[in-house]
Enzyme design. Structure first.
Site, PDB file in Angstrom:
ATOM      1  CE  LYS A   1      -4.426 -34.308  11.894  1.00 28.17           C
ATOM      2  NZ  LYS A   1      -5.837 -34.708  11.945  1.00 28.17           N
TER       3      LYS A   1
HETATM    4  N1  PMP Z   1     -10.267 -35.272   7.521  1.00 29.66           N
HETATM    5  C1  PMP Z   1     -10.133 -34.958   8.813  1.00 29.66           C
HETATM    6  C2  PMP Z   1     -11.055 -33.946   9.407  1.00 29.66           C
HETATM    7  C3  PMP Z   1      -9.120 -35.563   9.583  1.00 29.66           C
HETATM    8  O1  PMP Z   1      -8.978 -35.257  10.878  1.00 29.66           O
HETATM    9  C4  PMP Z   1      -8.268 -36.518   8.984  1.00 29.66           C
HETATM   10  C5  PMP Z   1      -7.186 -37.173   9.810  1.00 29.66           C
HETATM   11  N2  PMP Z   1      -6.008 -36.436   9.799  1.00 29.66           N
HETATM   12  C6  PMP Z   1      -8.447 -36.819   7.630  1.00 29.66           C
HETATM   13  C7  PMP Z   1      -9.463 -36.181   6.926  1.00 29.66           C
HETATM   14  C8  PMP Z   1      -7.546 -37.794   6.930  1.00 29.66           C
HETATM   15  O2  PMP Z   1      -6.278 -37.221   6.767  1.00 29.66           O
HETATM   16  P1  PMP Z   1      -4.979 -38.128   6.663  1.00 29.66           P
HETATM   17  O3  PMP Z   1      -5.248 -39.104   5.576  1.00 29.66           O
HETATM   18  O4  PMP Z   1      -3.899 -37.182   6.315  1.00 29.66           O
HETATM   19  O5  PMP Z   1      -4.799 -38.790   7.974  1.00 29.66           O
END
Ligand code: PMP
Length: 300
Positions: free
Chosen positions: A153
């Protein structure tokens, strides 16, 4: 956005308006930051952060992908995250930790740039304020895993999500789905995606998507319910023909999808497994799931 009073910045709690950086900050120019999005929910025992350790582990992983050494331990960052929530006296909130290359060095390679860390939190209701969403498969493709570390991320990567979201502006669609380079379903701009077919759950395999923590939660809940989960490449045609579809994400939680490219998914109603997972997710985040109490960290 609703501001709170305090932000944790480089080891100290400071007033929200004093958490400042210079315009020559490396991350502002090159996107050289790693970040997280967590939520704290109201529980009977005060605000509880959902899957804190998993999010902080991912923050360290994402930071490491850009050769960043965080000048704090995981324990310190977890403690600081709780501190920000407690200090701001919120019952529930969204939490945004960020690690970034700071001020004093220019040039793409961040060698010798100082590393800064900040953690903010603020009340943030539904990210997708609809019971069900109409979705478009956008033209922008998810960046290849050969182009970047797809499961990290990292701030700069989000231009890909931004471009996808811009495509939806002025349309009737509330959210998008990006395909991968080969034309298979990848994910939403800020969510992972699941499909139901004949009672089984399908989701794109890891590799060129963010390894969502909500995705992992849904998979764990499915296992508890005895529902088979298959991680595989999914074509747009398979998606159109699904019995159900839903997004998963910390911000979006579990959001059922009504249509994709105007194809009504299944009955087009909020029912079935999507409903079951939305309810199971609500139980888990508020500590009402007896088996997974350890997913929640109370901020006392
Ligand atoms: N994909 C992307 C591109 C994201 O930005 C997110 C949000 N963090 C997610 C998937 C979902 O991840 P999470 O369940 O860890 O929030």
């Amino acid at each position: 956005m609703e501001f709170t009073k305090y932000i944790w910045h480089n080891g100290k709690i400071v007033n929200w308006e004093d958490a400042k950086i210079n315009v020559i900050t490396h991350a502002l120019h090159y996107g050289s930051a790693a970040f997280e999005g967590l939520r704290a929910y109201k529980t009977d025992k005060g605000p509880g952060i959902f899957r804190l350790e998993d999010h902080i582990n991912r923050l360290f992983y994402s930071s490491k992908c850009i050769a960043m050494e965080i000048p704090f331990s995981k324990e310190e960052i977890m403690k600081a995250t709780c501190e920000v929530v407690a200090k701001n006296e919120v019952e529930a909130c969204y939490i945004r930790p960020i690690t970034f290359y700071g001020y004093g060095v220019m040039g793409v390679s961040p060698k010798d740039a100082p590393v800064e860390v900040a953690i903010a939190c603020w009340p943030w209701g539904a990210y997708i304020p609809h019971e069900m969403v109409d979705v478009k498969i956008v033209n922008h493709r998810r960046l290849s895993p050969h182009a970047f570390q797809a499961d990290a991320k990292i701030a700069g990567h989000y231009i890909n999500s931004l471009m996808a979201s811009l495509e939806l502006r002025g349309t009737k669609y509330q959210e998008g789905i990006l395909l991968d380079e080969q034309g298979f379903i990848a994910e939403g701009p800020g969510e992972n995606v699941f499909f139901v077919k004949d009672g089984k759950l399908y989701t794109p395999q890891l590799g060129n998507i963010l390894a969502g923590i909500t995705r992992a939660t849904v998979i764990a809940l499915a296992k508890d319910m005895g529902i088979e989960v298959i991680e595989k490449q999914i074509t747009p045609e398979e998606a159109y023909a699904a019995d159900e579809a839903f997004y998963s994400g910390t911000a979006a939680e579990v959001t059922p999808i009504r249509t994709i490219d105007d194809h009504v998914i299944g009955s087009g109603k909020f029912e079935g497994l999507a409903k079951k997972f939305k309810e199971a997710y609500q139980e888990a985040i508020t500590m009402r799931n007896q088996k997974h109490q350890d997913w929640v960290t109370l901020c006392k």
